[in-house]
Scaffold this motif. Structure first.
Motif, PDB file in Angstrom:
ATOM      1  N   UNK A 137       0.867  -1.182   0.000  1.00  0.00           N
ATOM      2  CA  UNK A 137       0.000   0.000   0.000  1.00  0.00           C
ATOM      3  C   UNK A 137       0.900   1.226   0.000  1.00  0.00           C
ATOM      4  N   UNK A 138       0.374   2.397  -0.363  1.00  0.00           N
ATOM      5  CA  UNK A 138       1.177   3.617  -0.258  1.00  0.00           C
ATOM      6  C   UNK A 138       1.611   3.823   1.193  1.00  0.00           C
ATOM      7  N   UNK A 139       2.834   4.310   1.379  1.00  0.00           N
ATOM      8  CA  UNK A 139       3.338   4.495   2.736  1.00  0.00           C
ATOM      9  C   UNK A 139       4.469   5.513   2.750  1.00  0.00           C
ATOM     10  N   UNK A 140       4.819   5.947   3.951  1.00  0.00           N
ATOM     11  CA  UNK A 140       5.951   6.839   4.142  1.00  0.00           C
ATOM     12  C   UNK A 140       7.227   6.006   4.221  1.00  0.00           C
ATOM     13  N   UNK A 141       8.363   6.646   4.012  1.00  0.00           N
ATOM     14  CA  UNK A 141       9.648   5.932   4.014  1.00  0.00           C
ATOM     15  C   UNK A 141       9.882   5.189   5.318  1.00  0.00           C
ATOM     16  N   UNK A 198      12.488  10.312  -8.245  1.00  0.00           N
ATOM     17  CA  UNK A 198      11.348  11.129  -7.832  1.00  0.00           C
ATOM     18  C   UNK A 198       9.999  10.476  -8.155  1.00  0.00           C
ATOM     19  N   UNK A 199       9.868   9.873  -9.348  1.00  0.00           N
ATOM     20  CA  UNK A 199       8.587   9.252  -9.713  1.00  0.00           C
ATOM     21  C   UNK A 199       8.278   8.057  -8.807  1.00  0.00           C
ATOM     22  N   UNK A 200       9.296   7.333  -8.360  1.00  0.00           N
ATOM     23  CA  UNK A 200       9.068   6.213  -7.445  1.00  0.00           C
ATOM     24  C   UNK A 200       8.599   6.700  -6.073  1.00  0.00           C
ATOM     25  N   UNK A 201       9.073   7.870  -5.662  1.00  0.00           N
ATOM     26  CA  UNK A 201       8.608   8.455  -4.399  1.00  0.00           C
ATOM     27  C   UNK A 201       7.115   8.746  -4.484  1.00  0.00           C
ATOM     28  N   UNK A 202       6.666   9.337  -5.606  1.00  0.00           N
ATOM     29  CA  UNK A 202       5.235   9.619  -5.781  1.00  0.00           C
ATOM     30  C   UNK A 202       4.428   8.327  -5.833  1.00  0.00           C
ATOM     31  N   UNK A 203       4.938   7.311  -6.513  1.00  0.00           N
ATOM     32  CA  UNK A 203       4.244   6.022  -6.591  1.00  0.00           C
ATOM     33  C   UNK A 203       4.097   5.427  -5.192  1.00  0.00           C
ATOM     34  N   UNK A 204       5.166   5.456  -4.403  1.00  0.00           N
ATOM     35  CA  UNK A 204       5.118   4.921  -3.048  1.00  0.00           C
ATOM     36  C   UNK A 204       4.104   5.655  -2.198  1.00  0.00           C
ATOM     37  N   UNK A 205       3.939   6.953  -2.438  1.00  0.00           N
ATOM     38  CA  UNK A 205       2.992   7.756  -1.668  1.00  0.00           C
ATOM     39  C   UNK A 205       1.558   7.624  -2.189  1.00  0.00           C
ATOM     40  N   UNK A 206       1.389   6.966  -3.343  1.00  0.00           N
ATOM     41  CA  UNK A 206       0.055   6.812  -3.914  1.00  0.00           C
ATOM     42  C   UNK A 206      -0.395   8.032  -4.689  1.00  0.00           C
ATOM     43  N   UNK A 207       0.551   8.873  -5.087  1.00  0.00           N
ATOM     44  CA  UNK A 207       0.245  10.100  -5.837  1.00  0.00           C
ATOM     45  C   UNK A 207       0.682   9.899  -7.279  1.00  0.00           C
ATOM     46  N   UNK A 208      -0.173  10.251  -8.223  1.00  0.00           N
ATOM     47  CA  UNK A 208       0.194  10.160  -9.629  1.00  0.00           C
ATOM     48  C   UNK A 208       0.513  11.556 -10.153  1.00  0.00           C
TER      49      UNK A 208
END
Length: 53
Positions: free
Chosen positions: A8-12, A41-51
């Motif tokens: 699921x999206x999550x923080x580091x 950077x795009x992987x950070x957004x994916x991990x956060x659930x942001x497109x």
């Protein structure tokens, strides 16, 4: 082997290392041992659930 599996999206600080089986190598494939990686950077957004576009 050890892997971070995103369920699921999550923080580091919420990332968890799991023990998973080593993948079976199929004909024509190779198994590569990774010693280091980076997150762009795009992987950070994916991990956060942001497109972002």
């Amino acid at each position: 082997m050890k892997a971070v599996v995103l369920e699921k999206p999550c923080k580091a600080d919420e990332l968890v290392i799991h023990e998973v089986p080593i993948p079976k190598v199929k004909p024509g494939w190779v198994l590569v041992r990774i010693k280091a990686f980076g997150i762009n950077r795009s992987e950070i957004f994916t991990r956060q659930g942001v497109h972002r576009q």
